[in-house]
Design a protein around this motif. Sequence first.
Motif, mmCIF file in Angstrom:
data_model
loop_
_atom_site.group_PDB
_atom_site.id
_atom_site.type_symbol
_atom_site.label_atom_id
_atom_site.label_comp_id
_atom_site.label_asym_id
_atom_site.label_seq_id
_atom_site.Cartn_x
_atom_site.Cartn_y
_atom_site.Cartn_z
ATOM 1 N N ALA A 134 0.853 -1.194 0.000
ATOM 2 C CA ALA A 134 0.000 0.000 0.000
ATOM 3 C C ALA A 134 0.892 1.248 0.000
ATOM 4 O O ALA A 134 2.025 1.186 -0.464
ATOM 5 C CB ALA A 134 -0.932 -0.034 1.206
ATOM 6 N N GLY A 135 0.364 2.365 0.501
ATOM 7 C CA GLY A 135 1.161 3.583 0.663
ATOM 8 C C GLY A 135 1.671 4.170 -0.648
ATOM 9 O O GLY A 135 1.168 3.884 -1.732
ATOM 10 N N SER A 136 2.715 4.998 -0.493
ATOM 11 C CA SER A 136 3.243 5.729 -1.650
ATOM 12 C C SER A 136 3.817 4.800 -2.718
ATOM 13 O O SER A 136 3.876 5.167 -3.882
ATOM 14 C CB SER A 136 4.304 6.718 -1.179
ATOM 15 N N ILE A 137 4.240 3.605 -2.315
ATOM 16 C CA ILE A 137 4.787 2.672 -3.320
ATOM 17 C C ILE A 137 3.683 2.255 -4.279
ATOM 18 O O ILE A 137 3.867 2.226 -5.484
ATOM 19 C CB ILE A 137 5.401 1.420 -2.654
ATOM 20 N N LYS B 238 8.927 7.090 1.854
ATOM 21 C CA LYS B 238 9.459 7.188 3.215
ATOM 22 C C LYS B 238 9.600 5.801 3.822
ATOM 23 O O LYS B 238 10.570 5.505 4.497
ATOM 24 C CB LYS B 238 8.503 8.034 4.063
ATOM 25 N N ASP B 239 8.595 4.948 3.609
ATOM 26 C CA ASP B 239 8.624 3.623 4.223
ATOM 27 C C ASP B 239 7.806 2.642 3.381
ATOM 28 O O ASP B 239 7.165 3.034 2.414
ATOM 29 C CB ASP B 239 8.080 3.677 5.658
ATOM 30 N N ILE B 240 7.837 1.381 3.775
ATOM 31 C CA ILE B 240 7.089 0.338 3.068
ATOM 32 C C ILE B 240 5.850 0.005 3.891
ATOM 33 O O ILE B 240 5.962 -0.285 5.084
ATOM 34 C CB ILE B 240 7.960 -0.928 2.887
ATOM 35 N N ASP B 241 4.675 0.077 3.260
ATOM 36 C CA ASP B 241 3.421 -0.280 3.947
ATOM 37 C C ASP B 241 2.885 -1.560 3.310
ATOM 38 O O ASP B 241 2.643 -1.595 2.108
ATOM 39 C CB ASP B 241 2.381 0.826 3.767
ATOM 40 N N ILE B 242 2.679 -2.597 4.136
ATOM 41 C CA ILE B 242 2.167 -3.872 3.624
ATOM 42 C C ILE B 242 0.887 -4.246 4.371
ATOM 43 O O ILE B 242 0.825 -4.103 5.597
ATOM 44 C CB ILE B 242 3.206 -5.009 3.835
HETATM 45 CA CA CA Z 1 4.408 4.955 3.366
#
Ligand code: CA
Length: 572
Positions: free
Chosen positions: A184-187, A195-199
């Motif tokens: 999910a998130g910006s990726i 900024k980070d990885i959201d799974i």
């Molecule tokens: Ca994120």
Amino acid sequence: MKNREVADILRKTAQLLDIKGDNPYRIRAYERASQTIESLTKDVEELAREGKLETIPGIGADLANKIREILKTGTLSTFEELKKEIPPVLLTFLEIPGLGPKKVKVIYEKYGITSIEDLEKACLQHKIAKLPGFGFKTEENILKGIRLFRERTGRRPLGEVLPLAEEVVFLLRNRAPVIDIAIAGSIRRQKETVKDIDILITTQQAETTMKVVAELPLVEEIIALGDTKTSVRLRSGIQMDVRVVEPEAWGAALAYFTGSKAHNIRIRELALERGLKINEYGVFRGEERIAGRTEEEVYAVLGLPFIPPELREDRGEIEVALQGKLPQLVNYEDILGDGHVHSKYSDGSASLEEIILKAEALGLSWVAICDHSQGLKIAGGVPVEELWKKKKRIEELNNRSQKVKLIMGAEVDILSDGTLDYPDEVLKEIDFVIAGIHTGFQQDERQITFRLVSALKHPLVHAIAHPTGRVLGEREPYAVNMEEVLEAAKTYGKALEINAYYKRLDLNDIYVKASVEKGIPLIIGTDAHHVDQMDFLKLGVGVARRGWCEKKDLLNTLSYEKVIEWSKKHKS
Ligand code: CA
Ligand code: DGT
């Protein structure tokens, strides 16, 4: 405990002792021990178990005891004591280029500064220059160091993080009892930096799944381990949050954690207008959940079609979605060619044959071979005689190769005065001339804009390479009036590149959208200098989608014959 963790505590102890102004021999002993443990090929825990710590070179009885203490308690009492005397945040100051322990000590003792923001403020107020042994030069260096530090620890290019996120998904699918799993998130929105990885995950066995997450080989440190959320830091330094959600809320959670925040806020307003409540658990009328299982369902109850993640930035997507006028975004499968690849003829590492093989593996039907022009010596610029050899070779290969055709191209340098690095009689023989700025980045806006507009005006130029010249985390765009550049591209019917090299992504999403609105043709080029880098095509498609590109907006979706036709038409 891992060697790295033990080494870390020893190094930080040395640094705090150093800031404190302790005995240099003692400091040096901790430092050396830290380096030794870090470079050890054997497991320090195992050595301790076998009673062999003292056999490590440079580790005497005293340090061996300290290491045993770390292994047993997870920390070192000396270190814990030091942290009470000296704020450990000062350790991050040591990571700023230009700052050593002696200087950090002075800054802390004089002003009690304990945050980077305060340090920056003190520099800007010239309070640091006044300190004994500092001066204006040092102050300037510290400011520069703060900028570099922020860049290094801040956002990462998508091209660096996406492969990590995909590996995590692959491993969890194989090793954990997950039902659904998604990034999910910006990726997911294909933002150029993240900024980070959201799974997100659904599973019947949350505890087991989270344990697998914590034990992934990419994980360096566990920040928090829970049944619904686990946060870890990966070896590459980036943080990853993994959340378990219930299947009934999968779509709502996916929508919520994909964002962007600005898009979410608009969606929430829309829900309120309809007397509904939306959050990461679903869409509710009163207490009743009326949607949540899929994203489609969530958007549908708000009267919206599915909005592709790349559009979710509150840049007008909700308005056009309400009118049923969302663009039909270009897909990776629509891409038939790569508009910018370097070969051995200039500074690329691959032969034309290797490029053809890679293109075939990617399912492409053409590649424009755009090597540097003659004057760009540091990048292996191709002299004119060589260019004729290359042209002949491309013709031979095209006669032989059925699936993949090469286009005789060149990345021609735009010189400081706006003229081009090959004479017209040479340019005439090139089927795809992409012109770009590679020197004189410091010129003022007027001159840079003039150079780009001159190139666009030139009848033998087809496109502009990496139009703003920025390199993520390394170089700001040059001073350029992009409105004028876009206007010139439109006037002369020329294309602008979406350079897909992971550190460039230039044009960016904003200028891509502006180009689409003006009807300027765009072309994705990977700028690959190695065949592996042709994989960046996907990142280029991400930028195109974020810029609202449809199939018709990209030259890459044309067949080889149609591109050649376009090329002839635009060479007057
Ligand atoms: Ca994120
Ligand atoms: P980044 O900075 O590259 O991590 O960008 P995102 O978009 O991945 O941001 P992140 O990781 O802070 O949060 C993930 C998503 O969660 C975000 O896109 C939208 C949602 N979110 C986070 N905070 C809020 C908030 O305060 N309000 C709303 N409505 N949504 C939020």
